[in-house]
Design a protein around this motif. Structure first.
Motif, PDB file in Angstrom:
ATOM      1  N   LEU A  67       0.825  -1.209   0.000  1.00 32.62           N
ATOM      2  CA  LEU A  67       0.000   0.000   0.000  1.00 32.62           C
ATOM      3  C   LEU A  67       0.863   1.265   0.000  1.00 32.62           C
ATOM      4  O   LEU A  67       0.522   2.257  -0.656  1.00 32.62           O
ATOM      5  N   LEU A  68       1.981   1.233   0.699  1.00 30.94           N
ATOM      6  CA  LEU A  68       2.889   2.377   0.713  1.00 30.94           C
ATOM      7  C   LEU A  68       3.535   2.573  -0.656  1.00 30.94           C
ATOM      8  O   LEU A  68       3.662   3.712  -1.139  1.00 30.94           O
ATOM      9  N   VAL A  69       3.922   1.492  -1.314  1.00 27.45           N
ATOM     10  CA  VAL A  69       4.490   1.593  -2.669  1.00 27.45           C
ATOM     11  C   VAL A  69       3.467   2.220  -3.610  1.00 27.45           C
ATOM     12  O   VAL A  69       3.793   3.123  -4.388  1.00 27.45           O
ATOM     13  N   VAL A  70       2.227   1.765  -3.544  1.00 24.87           N
ATOM     14  CA  VAL A  70       1.164   2.354  -4.376  1.00 24.87           C
ATOM     15  C   VAL A  70       1.043   3.839  -4.086  1.00 24.87           C
ATOM     16  O   VAL A  70       1.006   4.670  -5.002  1.00 24.87           O
ATOM     17  N   SER A  71       0.987   4.203  -2.820  1.00 26.86           N
ATOM     18  CA  SER A  71       0.859   5.619  -2.435  1.00 26.86           C
ATOM     19  C   SER A  71       2.001   6.454  -2.976  1.00 26.86           C
ATOM     20  O   SER A  71       1.782   7.553  -3.505  1.00 26.86           O
ATOM     21  N   GLU A  72       3.223   5.965  -2.845  1.00 25.71           N
ATOM     22  CA  GLU A  72       4.393   6.733  -3.299  1.00 25.71           C
ATOM     23  C   GLU A  72       4.402   6.895  -4.811  1.00 25.71           C
ATOM     24  O   GLU A  72       4.680   7.988  -5.319  1.00 25.71           O
ATOM     25  N   LEU A  73       4.096   5.828  -5.557  1.00 29.86           N
ATOM     26  CA  LEU A  73       4.112   5.935  -7.018  1.00 29.86           C
ATOM     27  C   LEU A  73       3.018   6.875  -7.513  1.00 29.86           C
ATOM     28  O   LEU A  73       3.248   7.696  -8.418  1.00 29.86           O
ATOM     29  N   VAL A  74       1.832   6.789  -6.935  1.00 27.41           N
ATOM     30  CA  VAL A  74       0.730   7.659  -7.357  1.00 27.41           C
ATOM     31  C   VAL A  74       1.006   9.103  -6.947  1.00 27.41           C
ATOM     32  O   VAL A  74       0.790  10.036  -7.733  1.00 27.41           O
ATOM     33  N   THR A  75       1.509   9.308  -5.748  1.00 27.21           N
ATOM     34  CA  THR A  75       1.844  10.660  -5.290  1.00 27.21           C
ATOM     35  C   THR A  75       2.896  11.295  -6.199  1.00 27.21           C
ATOM     36  O   THR A  75       2.774  12.457  -6.582  1.00 27.21           O
ATOM     37  N   ASN A  76       3.921  10.521  -6.564  1.00 26.60           N
ATOM     38  CA  ASN A  76       4.942  11.054  -7.474  1.00 26.60           C
ATOM     39  C   ASN A  76       4.329  11.471  -8.807  1.00 26.60           C
ATOM     40  O   ASN A  76       4.680  12.518  -9.350  1.00 26.60           O
ATOM     41  N   PRO A 119      12.708  17.476   4.131  1.00 30.04           N
ATOM     42  CA  PRO A 119      11.383  17.160   3.584  1.00 30.04           C
ATOM     43  C   PRO A 119      11.451  16.912   2.075  1.00 30.04           C
ATOM     44  O   PRO A 119      12.190  17.571   1.354  1.00 30.04           O
ATOM     45  N   GLY A 120      10.653  15.951   1.616  1.00 31.25           N
ATOM     46  CA  GLY A 120      10.545  15.674   0.183  1.00 31.25           C
ATOM     47  C   GLY A 120      11.700  14.860  -0.359  1.00 31.25           C
ATOM     48  O   GLY A 120      12.756  14.735   0.245  1.00 31.25           O
ATOM     49  N   GLY A 121      11.455  14.270  -1.529  1.00 30.84           N
ATOM     50  CA  GLY A 121      12.497  13.533  -2.220  1.00 30.84           C
ATOM     51  C   GLY A 121      12.720  12.116  -1.739  1.00 30.84           C
ATOM     52  O   GLY A 121      13.721  11.499  -2.063  1.00 30.84           O
ATOM     53  N   HIS A 122      11.754  11.583  -0.981  1.00 33.72           N
ATOM     54  CA  HIS A 122      11.948  10.245  -0.403  1.00 33.72           C
ATOM     55  C   HIS A 122      11.138   9.161  -1.101  1.00 33.72           C
ATOM     56  O   HIS A 122      11.358   7.978  -0.854  1.00 33.72           O
ATOM     57  N   GLY A 123      10.201   9.538  -1.956  1.00 37.32           N
ATOM     58  CA  GLY A 123       9.264   8.579  -2.543  1.00 37.32           C
ATOM     59  C   GLY A 123       9.925   7.419  -3.252  1.00 37.32           C
ATOM     60  O   GLY A 123       9.658   6.254  -2.939  1.00 37.32           O
ATOM     61  N   LEU A 124      10.779   7.693  -4.219  1.00 34.48           N
ATOM     62  CA  LEU A 124      11.412   6.602  -4.956  1.00 34.48           C
ATOM     63  C   LEU A 124      12.424   5.846  -4.107  1.00 34.48           C
ATOM     64  O   LEU A 124      12.646   4.657  -4.322  1.00 34.48           O
TER      65      LEU A 124
END
Length: 156
Positions: A67-76, A119-124
């Motif tokens: 679920l976190l991977v989905v959130s990060e990819l969609v947010t990006n 803050p930011g830049g952590h998604g990938l």
């Protein structure tokens, strides 16, 4: 419990799948609350495939990772490309693949240097940590790309 009871068998974690696997698609054009809708769609797929609910804390944690991977990819996609237009989940008894489609041709990249306290830049970086593999592929149907992550599933 005997020693044989604690061994890993070759039983798939996603027991609710057809033998060939299953693909789920969510079209996101004009959708409000995209990240939440994608998480709900993924959670429902995990329920339908027999991964959730579970009493196994490791399996529960792995579901939260998905679920976190989905959130990060969609947010990006929302932050950097003008928005995701499609989420595709493809599950087999060995791998769960998450694909997020957008209309931008620009390749995703890890922000370097990675500064965990900033803050930011952590998604990938999060995706790279939680997924077995990740990357992107150009779209063949129209301009843009799919950013994907694959999670190898444990055997029970």
């Amino acid at each position: 419990m005997s020693a044989s009871d604690s061994r890993t068998t070759d039983r798939p974690v996603l027991s609710g799948l057809p033998e060939s696997g299953q693909r789920r698609q969510l079209i996101l054009t004009g959708v409000v609350g995209t990240v939440g809708r994608c998480r709900d769609h993924t959670r429902q797929a995990l329920h339908d495939w027999g991964w959730l609910p579970t009493e196994d804390p490791d399996q529960e944690a792995r579901a939260e990772d998905v679920l976190l991977v989905v959130s990060e990819l969609v947010t990006n996609a929302c932050q950097h490309t003008g928005g995701a237009d499609q989420l595709v989940l493809h599950a087999t008894d060995r791998t769960l693949r998450v694909e997020v489609y957008d209309g931008a041709a620009t390749a995703p990249h890890l922000r370097l240097p990675h500064t965990p306290g900033r803050p930011g830049g952590h998604g990938l970086h999060t995706v790279a940590l939680l997924a077995s593999r990740w990357g992107h592929t150009p779209r063949t149907d129209h301009p843009g790309k799919a950013v994907w992550a694959e999670i190898d599933l444990p055997r029970t």
